[in-house]
Scaffold this motif. Structure first.
Motif, PDB file in Angstrom:
ATOM      1  N   ARG A  73       0.835  -1.217   0.000  1.00  0.00           N
ATOM      2  CA  ARG A  73       0.000   0.000   0.000  1.00  0.00           C
ATOM      3  C   ARG A  73       0.858   1.251   0.000  1.00  0.00           C
ATOM      4  O   ARG A  73       0.537   2.227  -0.668  1.00  0.00           O
ATOM      5  CB  ARG A  73      -0.947   0.000   1.202  1.00  0.00           C
ATOM      6  CG  ARG A  73      -2.108  -0.979   1.003  1.00  0.00           C
ATOM      7  CD  ARG A  73      -3.136  -0.869   2.082  1.00  0.00           C
ATOM      8  NE  ARG A  73      -3.862   0.395   1.922  1.00  0.00           N
ATOM      9  CZ  ARG A  73      -4.443   1.036   2.922  1.00  0.00           C
ATOM     10  NH1 ARG A  73      -4.392   0.567   4.145  1.00  0.00           N
ATOM     11  NH2 ARG A  73      -5.094   2.149   2.705  1.00  0.00           N
ATOM     12  N   GLN A  83      -9.345  -1.312  -8.163  1.00  0.00           N
ATOM     13  CA  GLN A  83     -10.124  -2.281  -7.419  1.00  0.00           C
ATOM     14  C   GLN A  83     -10.765  -3.200  -8.457  1.00  0.00           C
ATOM     15  O   GLN A  83     -11.161  -2.744  -9.531  1.00  0.00           O
ATOM     16  CB  GLN A  83     -11.228  -1.619  -6.586  1.00  0.00           C
ATOM     17  CG  GLN A  83     -10.697  -0.728  -5.460  1.00  0.00           C
ATOM     18  CD  GLN A  83     -10.151   0.581  -5.987  1.00  0.00           C
ATOM     19  OE1 GLN A  83     -10.825   1.285  -6.724  1.00  0.00           O
ATOM     20  NE2 GLN A  83      -8.923   0.906  -5.643  1.00  0.00           N
ATOM     21  N   GLU A  99      -4.363   7.691  -0.176  1.00  0.00           N
ATOM     22  CA  GLU A  99      -4.711   6.504   0.619  1.00  0.00           C
ATOM     23  C   GLU A  99      -5.183   5.402  -0.318  1.00  0.00           C
ATOM     24  O   GLU A  99      -6.381   5.258  -0.569  1.00  0.00           O
ATOM     25  CB  GLU A  99      -5.808   6.846   1.640  1.00  0.00           C
ATOM     26  CG  GLU A  99      -5.358   7.770   2.754  1.00  0.00           C
ATOM     27  CD  GLU A  99      -4.239   7.171   3.589  1.00  0.00           C
ATOM     28  OE1 GLU A  99      -4.250   5.940   3.838  1.00  0.00           O
ATOM     29  OE2 GLU A  99      -3.334   7.930   3.977  1.00  0.00           O
ATOM     30  N   LYS A 101      -6.509   2.056  -1.970  1.00  0.00           N
ATOM     31  CA  LYS A 101      -7.422   1.001  -1.519  1.00  0.00           C
ATOM     32  C   LYS A 101      -6.764  -0.348  -1.755  1.00  0.00           C
ATOM     33  O   LYS A 101      -6.297  -0.651  -2.849  1.00  0.00           O
ATOM     34  CB  LYS A 101      -8.743   1.092  -2.267  1.00  0.00           C
ATOM     35  CG  LYS A 101      -9.507   2.354  -1.933  1.00  0.00           C
ATOM     36  CD  LYS A 101     -10.799   2.437  -2.705  1.00  0.00           C
ATOM     37  CE  LYS A 101     -11.481   3.759  -2.382  1.00  0.00           C
ATOM     38  NZ  LYS A 101     -12.571   4.051  -3.295  1.00  0.00           N
ATOM     39  N   CYS A 110      -1.957  -3.706  -2.876  1.00  0.00           N
ATOM     40  CA  CYS A 110      -2.825  -3.089  -3.883  1.00  0.00           C
ATOM     41  C   CYS A 110      -2.461  -3.641  -5.259  1.00  0.00           C
ATOM     42  O   CYS A 110      -1.352  -4.122  -5.462  1.00  0.00           O
ATOM     43  CB  CYS A 110      -2.614  -1.575  -3.923  1.00  0.00           C
ATOM     44  SG  CYS A 110      -2.991  -0.730  -2.397  1.00  0.00           S
TER      45      CYS A 110
END
Length: 168
Positions: A73, A83, A99, A101, A110
């Protein structure tokens, strides 16, 4: 494979981003009338067989397939982060998020874009309007809800050397 030298086709400016570079050379692509187009970055070091990625793209009948890596991350902040659902369909994309996800299966990692894309030629032509300059910043995020975008996970060495510091 054709290597097309940088040029100033439509304006007095050099390429303003990845999408602008492809757009300014769209004539060379259209002349070949391809089914699919593989877009690669020139400032990365890696060894990849594109065949499995192209096969995956065609099997899924995707509009766009993005080469991706699993990274921490903390490291993901410098990339486009996506995502995905359970079928490697991209359902969210954010360029260089503060930040990032995490993946659904591991909160410490990630999926990030390698800047390697397989486009259905028609989908690419539709996306290149001449105003967007970058695939990661503008085009991919704007198409997530409209197009079938998939990710192909690469398991190998890859390094972005887009800066002098990264090169050394």
């Amino acid at each position: 494979i054709d290597v097309v030298p940088p040029q100033q086709r439509f304006t007095d400016n050099w390429y303003q981003g990845t999408a602008d570079a492809v757009y300014q050379n769209i004539y060379a692509i259209e002349r070949e009338n391809p089914k699919d187009v593989v877009v690669l970055a020139g400032d990365h070091i890696y060894k990849m067989n594109y065949g499995p990625m192209i096969d995956f793209h065609r099997q899924k009948d995707a509009d766009i397939t993005i080469g991706t890596l699993r990274v921490s991350r903390a490291e993901a902040r410098q990339f486009g982060v996506m995502q995905t659902d359970g079928e490697q369909r991209v359902v969210g994309f954010e360029e260089k998020p503060a930040e990032p996800k995490a993946t659904s299966d591991d909160p410490d990692f990630c999926l990030v874009s390698m800047g390697i894309y397989v486009f259905n030629a028609k989908a690419m032509e539709d996306a290149l309007s001449g105003t967007a300059t970058d695939f990661g910043k503008e085009i991919i995020p704007s198409l997530v809800s409209e197009k079938d975008i998939r990710c192909h996970i690469f398991d190998g060495y890859w390094e972005d050397i887009g800066t002098v510091k990264a090169f050394f």
